[in-house]
Design a protein around this motif. Structure first.
Motif, mmCIF file in Angstrom:
data_model
loop_
_atom_site.group_PDB
_atom_site.id
_atom_site.type_symbol
_atom_site.label_atom_id
_atom_site.label_comp_id
_atom_site.label_asym_id
_atom_site.label_seq_id
_atom_site.Cartn_x
_atom_site.Cartn_y
_atom_site.Cartn_z
ATOM 1 N N LEU A 34 -4.198 11.931 13.785
ATOM 2 C CA LEU A 34 -4.841 11.736 15.090
ATOM 3 C C LEU A 34 -5.406 13.050 15.626
ATOM 4 O O LEU A 34 -6.491 13.085 16.208
ATOM 5 N N ALA A 35 -4.674 14.149 15.409
ATOM 6 C CA ALA A 35 -5.099 15.446 15.932
ATOM 7 C C ALA A 35 -6.417 15.909 15.328
ATOM 8 O O ALA A 35 -7.223 16.555 16.011
ATOM 9 N N ILE A 36 -6.668 15.596 14.062
ATOM 10 C CA ILE A 36 -7.918 16.059 13.446
ATOM 11 C C ILE A 36 -9.063 15.057 13.646
ATOM 12 O O ILE A 36 -10.194 15.304 13.246
ATOM 13 N N GLY A 37 -8.746 13.903 14.242
ATOM 14 C CA GLY A 37 -9.784 12.925 14.537
ATOM 15 C C GLY A 37 -9.779 11.701 13.653
ATOM 16 O O GLY A 37 -10.682 10.861 13.749
ATOM 17 N N ALA A 38 -8.767 11.573 12.787
ATOM 18 C CA ALA A 38 -8.663 10.399 11.920
ATOM 19 C C ALA A 38 -7.802 9.330 12.584
ATOM 20 O O ALA A 38 -7.155 9.569 13.605
ATOM 21 N N SER A 39 -7.792 8.149 11.985
ATOM 22 C CA SER A 39 -6.994 7.037 12.502
ATOM 23 C C SER A 39 -5.988 6.618 11.430
ATOM 24 O O SER A 39 -6.373 6.145 10.362
ATOM 25 N N PRO A 40 -4.670 6.798 11.676
ATOM 26 C CA PRO A 40 -3.674 6.474 10.660
ATOM 27 C C PRO A 40 -3.318 4.991 10.624
ATOM 28 O O PRO A 40 -3.261 4.325 11.662
ATOM 29 N N PHE A 41 -3.113 4.485 9.420
ATOM 30 C CA PHE A 41 -2.591 3.137 9.216
ATOM 31 C C PHE A 41 -1.393 3.298 8.305
ATOM 32 O O PHE A 41 -1.535 3.692 7.147
ATOM 33 N N MET A 42 -0.189 3.021 8.810
ATOM 34 C CA MET A 42 1.045 3.308 8.081
ATOM 35 C C MET A 42 1.713 1.992 7.679
ATOM 36 O O MET A 42 2.288 1.317 8.519
ATOM 37 N N SER A 43 1.593 1.637 6.407
ATOM 38 C CA SER A 43 2.194 0.383 5.961
ATOM 39 C C SER A 43 2.459 0.419 4.467
ATOM 40 O O SER A 43 1.698 1.010 3.704
ATOM 41 N N SER A 44 3.559 -0.237 4.055
ATOM 42 C CA SER A 44 3.839 -0.421 2.635
ATOM 43 C C SER A 44 4.206 -1.882 2.355
ATOM 44 O O SER A 44 4.898 -2.183 1.387
ATOM 45 N N THR A 45 3.736 -2.775 3.208
ATOM 46 C CA THR A 45 3.997 -4.201 3.046
ATOM 47 C C THR A 45 3.116 -4.762 1.934
ATOM 48 O O THR A 45 1.884 -4.746 2.037
ATOM 49 N N LEU A 46 3.736 -5.271 0.895
ATOM 50 C CA LEU A 46 2.993 -5.735 -0.273
ATOM 51 C C LEU A 46 1.910 -6.751 0.075
ATOM 52 O O LEU A 46 0.804 -6.710 -0.467
ATOM 53 N N ALA A 47 2.226 -7.648 0.995
ATOM 54 C CA ALA A 47 1.319 -8.750 1.297
ATOM 55 C C ALA A 47 -0.029 -8.303 1.854
ATOM 56 O O ALA A 47 -1.011 -9.041 1.768
ATOM 57 N N GLU A 48 -0.106 -7.100 2.424
ATOM 58 C CA GLU A 48 -1.359 -6.676 3.030
ATOM 59 C C GLU A 48 -2.030 -5.500 2.321
ATOM 60 O O GLU A 48 -3.057 -4.999 2.783
ATOM 61 N N MET A 49 -1.488 -5.070 1.185
ATOM 62 C CA MET A 49 -2.011 -3.875 0.534
ATOM 63 C C MET A 49 -3.475 -3.989 0.131
ATOM 64 O O MET A 49 -4.275 -3.075 0.375
ATOM 65 N N GLU A 50 -3.867 -5.066 -0.487
ATOM 66 C CA GLU A 50 -5.253 -5.196 -0.927
ATOM 67 C C GLU A 50 -6.199 -5.278 0.266
ATOM 68 O O GLU A 50 -7.303 -4.723 0.247
ATOM 69 N N GLU A 51 -5.772 -5.958 1.313
ATOM 70 C CA GLU A 51 -6.594 -6.089 2.517
ATOM 71 C C GLU A 51 -6.777 -4.748 3.210
ATOM 72 O O GLU A 51 -7.888 -4.409 3.670
ATOM 73 N N VAL A 52 -5.707 -3.970 3.273
ATOM 74 C CA VAL A 52 -5.789 -2.662 3.928
ATOM 75 C C VAL A 52 -6.676 -1.720 3.123
ATOM 76 O O VAL A 52 -7.473 -0.959 3.693
ATOM 77 N N ALA A 53 -6.567 -1.762 1.809
ATOM 78 C CA ALA A 53 -7.405 -0.907 0.961
ATOM 79 C C ALA A 53 -8.884 -1.174 1.209
ATOM 80 O O ALA A 53 -9.725 -0.262 1.135
ATOM 81 N N ALA A 54 -9.209 -2.413 1.527
ATOM 82 C CA ALA A 54 -10.608 -2.794 1.746
ATOM 83 C C ALA A 54 -11.168 -2.230 3.048
ATOM 84 O O ALA A 54 -12.371 -1.965 3.140
ATOM 85 N N ILE A 55 -10.320 -2.028 4.050
ATOM 86 C CA ILE A 55 -10.819 -1.559 5.347
ATOM 87 C C ILE A 55 -10.638 -0.055 5.557
ATOM 88 O O ILE A 55 -11.257 0.531 6.443
ATOM 89 N N ALA A 56 -9.790 0.585 4.759
ATOM 90 C CA ALA A 56 -9.539 2.019 4.909
ATOM 91 C C ALA A 56 -10.596 2.834 4.174
ATOM 92 O O ALA A 56 -11.179 2.373 3.185
ATOM 93 N N GLU A 57 -10.852 4.052 4.661
ATOM 94 C CA GLU A 57 -11.755 4.966 3.956
ATOM 95 C C GLU A 57 -11.052 5.693 2.820
ATOM 96 O O GLU A 57 -11.704 6.178 1.889
ATOM 97 N N VAL A 58 -9.734 5.804 2.893
ATOM 98 C CA VAL A 58 -8.982 6.567 1.902
ATOM 99 C C VAL A 58 -7.540 6.086 1.905
ATOM 100 O O VAL A 58 -7.038 5.580 2.921
#
Length: 269
Positions: A34-58
């Motif tokens: 957050l301090a450098i201007g990014a938006s963190p998404f913190m998750s290791s839930t298997l059910a949403e991994m592919e979906e999160v990968a699709a919306i994240a930049e990295v």
């Protein structure tokens, strides 16, 4: 050519950084992003991994408090990120500390192609198969040439390697940068290296070229933030360093980082 304007671009673009990290450092990693201007998404839930990968930049994968379920999530999201052409950062925390960690990182690397592997000297040496006297997840002591070790691993894995330490070493196997900003106070803060990996990830997320140089700029910004904090403090002030580091990261701009950067580049012949 180093593009320091990536610092300003990151604050404008606000990239979503998906981080699977360890319980010790999750809060600092999220706040540092957050301090450098990014938006963190913190998750290791298997059910949403592919979906999160699709919306994240990295995607940033940190093995600090690893278990089987988290490893499965890392492999799933890492493979999806590879498929989508998203950068993946691997932080192999304590890679040489136990057989479980060693086998886990080997399993992950068989299935996921990182853009960057970031670690301390002990972790990078362990991945290179070189004996290094590590102490748990700390860097420990070794007599090897960390530049050569990092370059060797970069060529073997075909990805960037960033080794954090007194002087950060960042390489793709043929081009190597030494970032000479920084402070020993980083070693007094649990998770300082983990946050470094997140910062590198955020920069890769806004760099369309996915360049080695974006990792160098990220590392320089981070090292300089710590250096500026240390200059303000007197004596041991672990809690203050941690807090002021976030403050410095939130205020640095491209002009100041470029002005104060101490970087050496070496090209292999």
């Amino acid at each position: 050519m180093l593009n320091y304007k990536l610092i300003d671009k990151l604050r404008t673009k606000n990239p979503l950084v998906h981080t699977i990290t360890n319980i010790v450092v999750a809060n600092d990693s999220a706040n540092g992003l957050l301090a450098i201007g990014a938006s963190p998404f913190m998750s290791s839930t298997l059910a949403e991994m592919e979906e999160v990968a699709a919306i994240a930049e990295v995607v940033v994968l940190n093995m600090g408090t690893l278990d089987d379920e988290q490893l499965a999530a890392m492999i799933l999201v890492g493979k999806k990120a590879n498929e989508l052409g998203k950068p993946v950062v691997l932080d192999p925390v304590g890679a040489g500390a136990t057989n479980y960690r060693k086998q886990s990182v080997e399993q992950l690397l068989r299935q996921v192609k990182p853009t960057l592997i970031r670690g301390n000297a002990g972790e990078i040496a362990a991945l290179s198969g070189i004996t290094w006297a590590s102490k748990g997840v700390d860097a420990g002591e070794g007599s090897g040439d960390i530049k050569k070790i990092a370059e060797k691993l970069a060529l073997e894995t075909n990805c960037f390697i960033a080794v954090s330490g007194k002087i950060d070493c960042i390489t793709d196997g043929s081009r190597t940068y030494f970032v000479k900003n920084g402070t020993p106070d980083f070693t007094k803060m649990t998770g300082a290296g983990c946050l470094h990996g997140c910062v590198c990830g955020a920069f890769l997320g806004v760099d369309e070229k996915r360049s080695l140089e974006s990792v160098v700029v990220a590392s320089t910004m981070y090292a300089l933030a710590g250096e500026l904090v240390a200059e303000q403090l007197t004596g041991v002030a672990v809690g203050s360093f941690r807090t002021y580091l976030l403050d410095q990261l939130s205020g640095l701009d491209s002009k100041l980082v470029q002005e104060k950067a101490i970087i050496e580049r070496i090209d292999e012949k």
